[in-house]
Write a protein that holds these residues in place. Sequence first.
Motif, PDB file in Angstrom:
ATOM      1  N   GLY A 118       0.766  -1.234   0.000  1.00  0.00           N
ATOM      2  CA  GLY A 118       0.000   0.000   0.000  1.00  0.00           C
ATOM      3  C   GLY A 118       0.796   1.281   0.000  1.00  0.00           C
ATOM      4  N   ALA A 119       2.109   1.223   0.128  1.00  0.00           N
ATOM      5  CA  ALA A 119       2.902   2.446   0.180  1.00  0.00           C
ATOM      6  C   ALA A 119       2.911   3.143  -1.174  1.00  0.00           C
ATOM      7  CB  ALA A 119       4.334   2.119   0.603  1.00  0.00           C
ATOM      8  N   PRO A 120       3.116   4.466  -1.190  1.00  0.00           N
ATOM      9  CA  PRO A 120       3.275   5.155  -2.477  1.00  0.00           C
ATOM     10  C   PRO A 120       4.454   4.576  -3.255  1.00  0.00           C
ATOM     11  CG  PRO A 120       2.985   6.735  -0.688  1.00  0.00           C
ATOM     12  CD  PRO A 120       3.170   5.394  -0.053  1.00  0.00           C
ATOM     13  N   LEU A 121       4.373   4.630  -4.575  1.00  0.00           N
ATOM     14  CA  LEU A 121       5.433   4.072  -5.406  1.00  0.00           C
ATOM     15  C   LEU A 121       6.779   4.711  -5.076  1.00  0.00           C
ATOM     16  CD1 LEU A 121       6.249   2.223  -7.760  1.00  0.00           C
ATOM     17  CD2 LEU A 121       5.763   4.137  -9.299  1.00  0.00           C
ATOM     18  N   THR A 122       6.800   6.013  -4.848  1.00  0.00           N
ATOM     19  CA  THR A 122       8.072   6.672  -4.541  1.00  0.00           C
ATOM     20  C   THR A 122       8.704   6.098  -3.281  1.00  0.00           C
ATOM     21  OG1 THR A 122       6.795   8.421  -3.446  1.00  0.00           O
ATOM     22  CG2 THR A 122       7.514   8.835  -5.708  1.00  0.00           C
ATOM     23  N   ALA A 123       7.885   5.784  -2.277  1.00  0.00           N
ATOM     24  CA  ALA A 123       8.410   5.214  -1.032  1.00  0.00           C
ATOM     25  C   ALA A 123       8.956   3.807  -1.264  1.00  0.00           C
ATOM     26  CB  ALA A 123       7.321   5.190   0.041  1.00  0.00           C
ATOM     27  N   ILE A 124       8.263   3.019  -2.097  1.00  0.00           N
ATOM     28  CA  ILE A 124       8.731   1.671  -2.415  1.00  0.00           C
ATOM     29  C   ILE A 124      10.085   1.732  -3.115  1.00  0.00           C
ATOM     30  CG2 ILE A 124       8.262  -0.360  -3.849  1.00  0.00           C
ATOM     31  CD1 ILE A 124       5.260   0.157  -3.294  1.00  0.00           C
ATOM     32  N   LEU A 125      10.204   2.632  -4.087  1.00  0.00           N
ATOM     33  CA  LEU A 125      11.459   2.768  -4.816  1.00  0.00           C
ATOM     34  C   LEU A 125      12.577   3.249  -3.893  1.00  0.00           C
ATOM     35  CD1 LEU A 125      10.234   4.368  -8.174  1.00  0.00           C
ATOM     36  CD2 LEU A 125      10.677   1.958  -7.667  1.00  0.00           C
ATOM     37  N   GLU A 126      12.270   4.137  -2.980  1.00  0.00           N
ATOM     38  CA  GLU A 126      13.280   4.630  -2.048  1.00  0.00           C
ATOM     39  C   GLU A 126      13.791   3.510  -1.154  1.00  0.00           C
ATOM     40  OE1 GLU A 126      11.371   7.796   0.003  1.00  0.00           O
ATOM     41  OE2 GLU A 126      11.547   9.214  -1.681  1.00  0.00           O
ATOM     42  N   ARG A 127      12.908   2.615  -0.735  1.00  0.00           N
ATOM     43  CA  ARG A 127      13.326   1.524   0.151  1.00  0.00           C
ATOM     44  C   ARG A 127      14.235   0.539  -0.584  1.00  0.00           C
ATOM     45  NH1 ARG A 127      14.185   0.992   4.792  1.00  0.00           N
ATOM     46  NH2 ARG A 127      13.073  -0.936   5.301  1.00  0.00           N
ATOM     47  N   PHE A 128      13.905   0.197  -1.815  1.00  0.00           N
ATOM     48  CA  PHE A 128      14.781  -0.694  -2.563  1.00  0.00           C
ATOM     49  C   PHE A 128      16.109  -0.012  -2.869  1.00  0.00           C
ATOM     50  CE2 PHE A 128      11.144  -3.400  -2.967  1.00  0.00           C
ATOM     51  CZ  PHE A 128      11.679  -4.664  -3.122  1.00  0.00           C
ATOM     52  N   GLY A 129      16.075   1.289  -3.116  1.00  0.00           N
ATOM     53  CA  GLY A 129      17.319   2.025  -3.312  1.00  0.00           C
ATOM     54  C   GLY A 129      18.182   2.018  -2.062  1.00  0.00           C
ATOM     55  N   ALA A 130      17.540   2.150  -0.898  1.00  0.00           N
ATOM     56  CA  ALA A 130      18.285   2.128   0.359  1.00  0.00           C
ATOM     57  C   ALA A 130      18.919   0.762   0.599  1.00  0.00           C
ATOM     58  CB  ALA A 130      17.356   2.498   1.519  1.00  0.00           C
ATOM     59  N   LEU A 131      18.197  -0.308   0.280  1.00  0.00           N
ATOM     60  CA  LEU A 131      18.765  -1.645   0.442  1.00  0.00           C
ATOM     61  C   LEU A 131      19.940  -1.847  -0.500  1.00  0.00           C
ATOM     62  CD1 LEU A 131      18.843  -4.486   1.582  1.00  0.00           C
ATOM     63  CD2 LEU A 131      17.067  -5.134  -0.073  1.00  0.00           C
ATOM     64  N   ALA A 132      19.771  -1.444  -1.750  1.00  0.00           N
ATOM     65  CA  ALA A 132      20.867  -1.590  -2.710  1.00  0.00           C
ATOM     66  C   ALA A 132      22.111  -0.836  -2.235  1.00  0.00           C
ATOM     67  CB  ALA A 132      20.431  -1.098  -4.087  1.00  0.00           C
ATOM     68  N   ALA A 133      21.906   0.359  -1.716  1.00  0.00           N
ATOM     69  CA  ALA A 133      23.039   1.134  -1.209  1.00  0.00           C
ATOM     70  C   ALA A 133      23.699   0.426  -0.032  1.00  0.00           C
ATOM     71  CB  ALA A 133      22.581   2.532  -0.799  1.00  0.00           C
ATOM     72  N   ALA A 134      22.877  -0.153   0.844  1.00  0.00           N
ATOM     73  CA  ALA A 134      23.420  -0.872   1.996  1.00  0.00           C
ATOM     74  C   ALA A 134      24.194  -2.113   1.581  1.00  0.00           C
ATOM     75  CB  ALA A 134      22.287  -1.257   2.948  1.00  0.00           C
ATOM     76  N   LEU A 135      23.833  -2.688   0.416  1.00  0.00           N
ATOM     77  CA  LEU A 135      24.522  -3.872  -0.083  1.00  0.00           C
ATOM     78  C   LEU A 135      25.702  -3.531  -0.983  1.00  0.00           C
ATOM     79  CD1 LEU A 135      21.442  -6.158  -0.857  1.00  0.00           C
ATOM     80  CD2 LEU A 135      23.056  -6.362   1.057  1.00  0.00           C
ATOM     81  N   GLY A 136      26.009  -2.243  -1.101  1.00  0.00           N
ATOM     82  CA  GLY A 136      27.190  -1.838  -1.849  1.00  0.00           C
ATOM     83  C   GLY A 136      26.962  -1.668  -3.326  1.00  0.00           C
TER      84      GLY A 136
END
Length: 275
Positions: A118-136
């Motif tokens: 149910g989250a806005p698309l922008t929030a979903i994309l931000e979370r996957f971006g944050a995970l990718a950044a955390a994984l290098g």
Amino acid sequence: MWEFTDDTGQALRADRRPERTVAYVRAGAALHDLGVRPVAVYGSDHDGDRIDPAKGGALPAAAVPYLGPGGTLADEDLAALRPDLIVDVTYDEKSAYALDEALAGRLGVPLLTLSVGGAPLTAILERFGALAAALGTQQPAPGAVPELGEAEDALRAALAAGPPPRVLALSGAGPDRVHLARPDTWPELHHLSGLGVPLLDPGPGPGVNWLTTGWEHVTRLRPDLLLVDGRAHASRPRTGSGAVTVPWNPEAPPSPAAYARFFTAVAGGIAARPA
């Protein structure tokens, strides 16, 4: 120390950054778009023994093996990959969608789930971006992938060039039945509405995300653009409405590149509709 809190509220900690990630195919394709290549991906109960191209996105099949549905994944097959992180998605922010959480527990592998509900698309994309950044993540070179903002601009331009289109999103369920999407319950469709795309509501009836009905209901709604579920298990449209069709993946990789491709296709469909 590596740390990341997922969308179920679970805080994961490890002595070092995970380097061997196994993921649900939708999450894995998003991570690949963002510069993190998983060592393998698995499907959901809707998927078969071969990867669904619609879900796989730009994943290189030769380099990222597909393990089959997560619900049938054997302990020994997953263990043989030596994963140090499993990434799934969640629709209810409580449990993983495609993998039996007990399997990860038996192997002692951390399981991380990110919301695609149910989250806005922008929030979903931000979370996957944050995970990718955390994984290098290693960010792609400028211009290597479509820019989401450019795709949104193209969509606005297509809308401004003519009268408002009648847009309907659907998933075929066989020769006699079709699932019609309720736009506000799908993050990408809700985002399209916010950009000015007039998506048709299928009307009252049971179902939170879909109204399941006959194909004649599509004709009654008089769409001139159909966003058609392109996943392997969905049937092709059976309607004589004459509408322009654009593939829609309700399980697209949650990455800017994937949604830039989709929005660009929608813009093209709007431009191609009959005058």
